[in-house]
Design a protein around this motif. Structure first.
Motif, PDB file in Angstrom:
ATOM      1  N   VAL A  23       0.864  -1.178   0.000  1.00  0.00           N
ATOM      2  CA  VAL A  23       0.000   0.000   0.000  1.00  0.00           C
ATOM      3  C   VAL A  23       0.898   1.224   0.000  1.00  0.00           C
ATOM      4  CG1 VAL A  23      -1.741   1.291   1.310  1.00  0.00           C
ATOM      5  CG2 VAL A  23      -1.851  -1.208   1.231  1.00  0.00           C
ATOM      6  N   GLY A  24       0.561   2.209  -0.816  1.00  0.00           N
ATOM      7  CA  GLY A  24       1.419   3.373  -0.893  1.00  0.00           C
ATOM      8  C   GLY A  24       0.691   4.668  -1.182  1.00  0.00           C
ATOM      9  N   SER A  40      -1.968  10.503  -4.411  1.00  0.00           N
ATOM     10  CA  SER A  40      -2.813   9.347  -4.701  1.00  0.00           C
ATOM     11  C   SER A  40      -2.544   8.276  -3.641  1.00  0.00           C
ATOM     12  CB  SER A  40      -2.494   8.801  -6.096  1.00  0.00           C
ATOM     13  OG  SER A  40      -3.261   7.656  -6.377  1.00  0.00           O
ATOM     14  N   PHE A  41      -3.602   7.660  -3.118  1.00  0.00           N
ATOM     15  CA  PHE A  41      -3.518   6.598  -2.108  1.00  0.00           C
ATOM     16  C   PHE A  41      -3.986   5.317  -2.789  1.00  0.00           C
ATOM     17  CE2 PHE A  41      -5.703   4.858   1.932  1.00  0.00           C
ATOM     18  CZ  PHE A  41      -4.556   4.210   2.349  1.00  0.00           C
ATOM     19  N   PHE A  42      -3.122   4.303  -2.852  1.00  0.00           N
ATOM     20  CA  PHE A  42      -3.421   3.115  -3.638  1.00  0.00           C
ATOM     21  C   PHE A  42      -2.930   1.849  -2.954  1.00  0.00           C
ATOM     22  CE2 PHE A  42       0.670   4.811  -4.799  1.00  0.00           C
ATOM     23  CZ  PHE A  42       1.485   3.692  -4.779  1.00  0.00           C
ATOM     24  N   GLY A  43      -3.491   0.731  -3.371  1.00  0.00           N
ATOM     25  CA  GLY A  43      -3.044  -0.582  -2.935  1.00  0.00           C
ATOM     26  C   GLY A  43      -2.776  -1.443  -4.150  1.00  0.00           C
ATOM     27  N   ILE A  44      -1.807  -2.337  -4.032  1.00  0.00           N
ATOM     28  CA  ILE A  44      -1.432  -3.246  -5.112  1.00  0.00           C
ATOM     29  C   ILE A  44      -1.848  -4.662  -4.719  1.00  0.00           C
ATOM     30  CG2 ILE A  44       0.458  -4.147  -6.517  1.00  0.00           C
ATOM     31  CD1 ILE A  44       0.115  -1.118  -6.858  1.00  0.00           C
ATOM     32  N   GLU A 105       6.017   5.904   0.504  1.00  0.00           N
ATOM     33  CA  GLU A 105       5.599   7.100  -0.219  1.00  0.00           C
ATOM     34  C   GLU A 105       6.542   7.297  -1.398  1.00  0.00           C
ATOM     35  OE1 GLU A 105       4.151  10.712   1.902  1.00  0.00           O
ATOM     36  OE2 GLU A 105       5.098   9.710   3.620  1.00  0.00           O
ATOM     37  N   LEU A 106       5.970   7.641  -2.543  1.00  0.00           N
ATOM     38  CA  LEU A 106       6.739   7.885  -3.759  1.00  0.00           C
ATOM     39  C   LEU A 106       6.752   9.365  -4.101  1.00  0.00           C
ATOM     40  CD1 LEU A 106       5.245   5.010  -5.954  1.00  0.00           C
ATOM     41  CD2 LEU A 106       7.337   4.962  -4.586  1.00  0.00           C
ATOM     42  N   GLN A 118       4.465  10.038   6.231  1.00  0.00           N
ATOM     43  CA  GLN A 118       3.779   8.984   6.965  1.00  0.00           C
ATOM     44  C   GLN A 118       4.773   8.246   7.850  1.00  0.00           C
ATOM     45  OE1 GLN A 118       0.271   8.326   6.750  1.00  0.00           O
ATOM     46  NE2 GLN A 118       0.600  10.398   5.989  1.00  0.00           N
ATOM     47  N   THR A 119       4.562   8.307   9.145  1.00  0.00           N
ATOM     48  CA  THR A 119       5.442   7.654  10.106  1.00  0.00           C
ATOM     49  C   THR A 119       5.504   6.155   9.823  1.00  0.00           C
ATOM     50  OG1 THR A 119       4.836   9.299  11.755  1.00  0.00           O
ATOM     51  CG2 THR A 119       5.856   7.266  12.563  1.00  0.00           C
ATOM     52  N   GLY A 120       6.703   5.633   9.753  1.00  0.00           N
ATOM     53  CA  GLY A 120       6.907   4.202   9.526  1.00  0.00           C
ATOM     54  C   GLY A 120       6.896   3.793   8.069  1.00  0.00           C
ATOM     55  N   ALA A 121       6.548   4.701   7.164  1.00  0.00           N
ATOM     56  CA  ALA A 121       6.516   4.377   5.739  1.00  0.00           C
ATOM     57  C   ALA A 121       7.866   4.683   5.100  1.00  0.00           C
ATOM     58  CB  ALA A 121       5.415   5.172   5.042  1.00  0.00           C
ATOM     59  N   GLU A 122       8.327   3.793   4.214  1.00  0.00           N
ATOM     60  CA  GLU A 122       9.538   4.059   3.453  1.00  0.00           C
ATOM     61  C   GLU A 122       9.337   5.346   2.662  1.00  0.00           C
ATOM     62  OE1 GLU A 122      10.223   0.834   0.777  1.00  0.00           O
ATOM     63  OE2 GLU A 122      10.428  -0.638   2.379  1.00  0.00           O
ATOM     64  N   GLN A 123      10.399   6.130   2.545  1.00  0.00           N
ATOM     65  CA  GLN A 123      10.349   7.384   1.804  1.00  0.00           C
ATOM     66  C   GLN A 123      11.226   7.267   0.562  1.00  0.00           C
ATOM     67  OE1 GLN A 123       8.362  10.123   3.152  1.00  0.00           O
ATOM     68  NE2 GLN A 123       7.712   8.284   4.246  1.00  0.00           N
ATOM     69  N   HIS A 124      10.634   7.532  -0.615  1.00  0.00           N
ATOM     70  CA  HIS A 124      11.362   7.470  -1.883  1.00  0.00           C
ATOM     71  C   HIS A 124      11.236   8.810  -2.585  1.00  0.00           C
ATOM     72  CE1 HIS A 124      11.839   3.084  -1.611  1.00  0.00           C
ATOM     73  NE2 HIS A 124      10.630   3.107  -1.077  1.00  0.00           N
TER      74      HIS A 124
END
Length: 133
Positions: A23-24, A40-44, A105-106, A118-124
């Motif tokens: 999810v990203g 955009s908030f999406f799930g794969i 997050e992209l 977003q806390t705990g989310a990878e940052q790209h």
């Protein structure tokens, strides 16, 4: 996990069976314009986990084929013909997507300065394969 959703007018419907692969959130210009929002908030999910019904329109973007309802214009999905994954726009779920937390997050270089990461989310800084995140 079973989830369902669809477009605003109800012409397109979908069901998802199982957990998302990931999810990203994406802050790129294409996602902002396509969603009409700051991100955009999406799930794969695996494409085999998604059952779709209704007529879809398609336009090609950098991420593949973005699918939408040609009647009401709701953006719903994205997939590439050479991938076995489908991206679901989580705002189109029938219920709130509260249990689906972003793991990454992209395009954070385009994140609005007033929007916290977003806390705990990878940052790209750009796409996930970039190592600058």
């Amino acid at each position: 996990m079973k989830l369902s959703g669809g477009c605003n007018c109800g012409q397109v419907r979908y069901e998802l069976d199982g957990e998302p692969i990931r999810v990203g959130i994406c802050h790129c210009e294409t996602c902002r314009k396509e969603s009409g929002s700051a991100f955009s908030f999406f799930g794969i999910w695996p494409r085999a986990s998604a059952t779709l019904s209704g007529e879809l329109g398609c336009w090609q973007s950098r991420a593949g084929g973005d699918r939408f309802c040609p009647k009401c214009g709701s953006s719903l999905f994205c997939w590439s013909d050479d991938s076995d994954e489908i991206e679901i726009k989580l705002g189109t779920l029938d219920g709130p997507p509260s249990a689906l937390m972003p793991g990454y997050e992209l395009w954070t270089i385009r994140r609005e300065p007033w929007l916290a990461h977003q806390t705990g989310a990878e940052q790209h800084m750009r796409d996930r394969q970039d190592s600058d995140g």
